[in-house]
Design an enzyme around this catalytic site. Structure first.
Site, PDB file in Angstrom:
ATOM      1  N   GLU A  51     -12.313 -13.830  15.094  1.00  0.00           N
ATOM      2  CA  GLU A  51     -11.019 -13.129  15.046  1.00  0.00           C
ATOM      3  C   GLU A  51     -10.588 -12.766  16.466  1.00  0.00           C
ATOM      4  O   GLU A  51     -11.370 -12.203  17.228  1.00  0.00           O
ATOM      5  CB  GLU A  51     -11.156 -11.878  14.166  1.00  0.00           C
TER       6      GLU A  51
ATOM      7  N   HIS B 258      -7.433  -6.582   8.153  1.00  0.00           N
ATOM      8  CA  HIS B 258      -6.351  -5.616   8.332  1.00  0.00           C
ATOM      9  C   HIS B 258      -5.286  -5.836   7.252  1.00  0.00           C
ATOM     10  O   HIS B 258      -5.255  -6.873   6.585  1.00  0.00           O
ATOM     11  CB  HIS B 258      -5.741  -5.746   9.723  1.00  0.00           C
TER      12      HIS B 258
ATOM     13  N   PRO C  47      -1.419  -5.890   7.048  1.00  0.00           N
ATOM     14  CA  PRO C  47      -0.117  -5.788   7.732  1.00  0.00           C
ATOM     15  C   PRO C  47       0.930  -5.034   6.917  1.00  0.00           C
ATOM     16  O   PRO C  47       1.817  -4.416   7.479  1.00  0.00           O
ATOM     17  CB  PRO C  47       0.305  -7.243   7.943  1.00  0.00           C
ATOM     18  N   CYS C  48       0.809  -5.095   5.586  1.00  0.00           N
ATOM     19  CA  CYS C  48       1.790  -4.399   4.747  1.00  0.00           C
ATOM     20  C   CYS C  48       1.723  -2.898   4.952  1.00  0.00           C
ATOM     21  O   CYS C  48       2.619  -2.170   4.534  1.00  0.00           O
ATOM     22  CB  CYS C  48       1.554  -4.702   3.268  1.00  0.00           C
TER      23      CYS C  48
ATOM     24  N   ASP D 115      -1.291 -17.343   5.415  1.00  0.00           N
ATOM     25  CA  ASP D 115       0.059 -17.500   5.964  1.00  0.00           C
ATOM     26  C   ASP D 115       0.238 -18.763   6.795  1.00  0.00           C
ATOM     27  O   ASP D 115       1.376 -19.178   7.045  1.00  0.00           O
ATOM     28  CB  ASP D 115       0.410 -16.294   6.849  1.00  0.00           C
TER      29      ASP D 115
ATOM     30  N   ASN E  99      -5.089 -13.763  -0.023  1.00  0.00           N
ATOM     31  CA  ASN E  99      -6.375 -13.436  -0.650  1.00  0.00           C
ATOM     32  C   ASN E  99      -6.866 -14.571  -1.533  1.00  0.00           C
ATOM     33  O   ASN E  99      -8.023 -14.984  -1.471  1.00  0.00           O
ATOM     34  CB  ASN E  99      -6.226 -12.180  -1.526  1.00  0.00           C
TER      35      ASN E  99
ATOM     36  N   TRP F 193      12.696  -3.009 -26.069  1.00  0.00           N
ATOM     37  CA  TRP F 193      12.957  -4.413 -25.740  1.00  0.00           C
ATOM     38  C   TRP F 193      12.678  -4.546 -24.251  1.00  0.00           C
ATOM     39  O   TRP F 193      13.362  -3.922 -23.433  1.00  0.00           O
ATOM     40  CB  TRP F 193      14.406  -4.802 -26.022  1.00  0.00           C
TER      41      TRP F 193
END
Lengths: 435, 435
Positions: free
Chosen positions: B34, B41, B43-44, B274, B296, B424
């Site tokens: 990395e 990590h 990012p969101c 990504d 993921n 519904w």
């Protein structure tokens, strides 16, 4: 003369069926016969009406008739008369001919046959029209015994605890919600009932209600409880009388048998909603699950087919997706539980994960527990307990995946943002443990 | 010597891939490289870290190595060296042989090539490690221009408005969130941005950022805006450099092409997350959707296949299920929008329903809007906007039903109680209008 389609029962199934039949076949005369004063009532609203959290959601007969183009007879009872015609009595009386019929007579509470059920202070949850009466009757009570630890009993316990009553919840089975959850998941609910001040008596069956005029105590197989009031939430039974009188076959569950198009064994007579059986997707067997969404959808299917005059739409097998709550704890289920699977002779493995309703790093994330049940590498059931309405989202997601290989469930698609769920969906996390 | 599997990139995809590869093949040596200081990590979490609503969710390299049995090199850059070996530099340097590789190098913000992007007060959302710096830099600003009306721009706008800033949101397209929503649904979001005090400038492209040392104003194709700070949220691009250097083919989207097992065009080299393309279930075409759950799951699939040394697990086609929010408005999508369908030459019809996140009779029910898009009787897309996290539940439910006949969607199963949704289901209501 135009074809006449008679729908008996103006609840969710009957109202939907009547509207759909008229829409599919605008030339037909559609008559909706309802014994009570309302159509499209919402029985699920009863506990909330008592809590004054909700107004009841009811169409007037006039509104419904006007909007849907259906003839509505309320306060009218339908029985089978001469030559198979319907014999009406009440607000409308006389004989009614029909070309097709949809039986949507629903279900009624099953009242335990014990001494004292007629005493003052003993209440049965039955219909929205009774909400005011129940509320009034329970006003002076300090302590209330709720009989039946199913979801109606649990919802009533919440309303009563919130109203400051002492609540004793009596369940004859070994654990609460035992038609919905396995024992391990039910224990989470039981702990929370106790934490909220509810008193649980498990494995005790009501044997007698005692009082002079008004209830004073209940007796059970395990002892006795002094009480000011009793709420009976001991299950429901399908209202099959009309169907039987028409000669329609009942299934092994005691509810009305239908084919996949919802036609009964009598040609031209359909059944929809709580009165009818459904087929379970996992077991392939007929089962009886009086759930509101089924009532709507069965009404849609029966109304469609009866209106069209031919079998066009199938009602698919179900997985019993259901959700209830107790204060801020939500409880849901789809498919078969592990114990339930064994009862059907299905070997099952399971995994439970404790996760959260949001990304783990969110400070307001609340815990949820998900149990996934598999048999031969296929997902057959999911049980969910947790402190968030997200429980229902997990159930609805799971409902689409019951019957699929676990490996496919692991790769099922869902959305993500930190506020709406963990990045690994709870069902996927549980499924990974089964892999 | 044991097989060595090298994973390049320690985000969601890489970390999952490394852990899975080791689990599938415990005898292999798995090395995770990395470039930055962290692994796994999120990012969101960046917008929420800025809002101090969340702590970042990061494994230390030591924790991850210990728990997963993976060798972790952080602060280490990987390039292609002699004979196809990896050339490492940074905290660890030297040549690294590999038997299988998983490229999980992620994506980076696309910074617009305009004058002034280097000025002080211009911020790009890139990585959690930068959260503190962005927060500090924006502290003194009264007005902030957010460039880019995608979901990252919208989330940043929320955080900034909540922090009391004047916010101008600049979007070059004709409507907000135009990669996610059709114009009609986007208008609901735009109205709410305005209601919350955000100023929208649509159809304007950033041409220049002006200032002496520090940003003073931005110039657009439509005029100019005085400002104290600029946040660039103008999309992302896949980090394909390593893949290209290895000779892996890029697809038409510009991201790395893979087969359904996530192997690139170079045998033994996989790509996940990504950096890689996915296949859209509706169009059947390759598309690029850098979404966290895909990262993921692609990591899981690539790690599985690379670990097993054979192609065992397929990554299935996707429908682009995504959700974002702006204050208490949630916005979600799955499948194709109506305009998007037309771009692909797919004729589409649509229906929009306004409904609620709970039963209509609940006093705290909040409105949600659902648009369902169909083509030749098949559900191909759903867009949802409303004031409840229930929006995400509708999207996840819909994600399972994209590609199915509308008639099947109408009869899809879901749970019901008044607190968790209308009787519904909103998607079913919308589908009924399409029938």
């Amino acid at each position: 003369m135009a074809k006449r389609i008679v729908v008996v029962g103006g609840g969710a199934a009957g109202a939907t069926a009547a509207a759909k039949a008229k829409r599919v076949n605008p030339g037909a005369e559609v008559v909706l016969v309802e014994a009570g004063p309302y159509v499209t009532h919402a029985p699920c609203a009863v506990p909330y009406a008592i809590a004054q959290a909700a107004r009841l959601y009811i169409y007037t007969a006039e509104q419904f008739a006007r909007e849907k183009g259906v003839v509505v007879y309320t306060n009218t009872k339908a029985e089978v008369g001469e030559g198979g015609r319907l014999r009406l009595s009440g607000a409308v009386s006389g004989a009614l001919e029909w070309d097709a019929m949809i039986i949507a007579t629903g279900a009624s509470p099953r009242v335990p046959q014990v001494e004292g059920v007629e005493l003052e202070g003993v209440q049965v949850v039955r219909h929205p029209a009774e909400a005011e009466a129940i509320k009034k009757a329970l006003q002076p009570a300090r302590r209330v015994v709720v009989v039946g630890g199913g979801y109606i009993g649990l919802e009533m316990a919440e309303v009563l605890l919130a109203g400051g009553k002492d609540v004793v919840l009596l369940e004859s089975g070994r654990w609460i919600l035992n038609k919905m959850l396995d024992e391990d998941m039910a224990r989470l609910v039981e702990q929370y009932i106790a934490a909220r001040g509810g008193q649980l008596r498990l494995g005790e069956t009501l044997t007698r209600i005692v009082g002079r005029g008004r209830v004073e105590r209940v007796e059970t197989t395990g002892g006795s409880v002094e009480t000011d009031a009793v709420v009976l939430a001991t299950g429901v039974r399908p209202n099959v009388e009309l169907a039987k009188a028409l000669g329609a076959r009942l299934g092994e569950t005691g509810a009305v048998w239908t084919d996949e198009f919802l036609e009964t064994s009598v040609p031209g007579v359909y059944a929809a909603g709580d009165v009818a059986e459904v087929v379970h997707k996992v077991t392939g067997r007929r089962t009886w699950m009086p759930l509101a969404p089924y009532a709507n959808k069965m009404g849609y299917v029966a109304g469609y087919n009866a209106g069209a005059g031919e079998k066009r739409v199938r009602f698919p097998p179900v997985v019993g997706a259901a959700v209830t709550k107790f204060f801020d704890m939500y409880i849901g289920k789809a498919g078969l539980g592990e114990a339930e699977a064994r009862q059907y002779g299905i070997g099952a493995t399971s995994a439970v994960v404790k996760t959260s309703d949001k990304a783990a790093f969110m400070p307001d994330a609340r815990e949820i527990y998900v149990k996934a049940v598999a048999s031969r590498g296929v997902l057959i059931g999911v049980e969910v307990v947790g402190f968030s309405p997200y429980v229902a989202a997990v159930v609805d997601f799971a409902a689409q995946l019951i019957g699929r290989p676990v490996e496919e469930v692991i790769l099922a698609e869902y959305s993500y943002m930190p506020h709406t769920g963990p990045v690994w969906h709870p069902l996927v996390s549980a499924a990974r443990l089964l892999d």
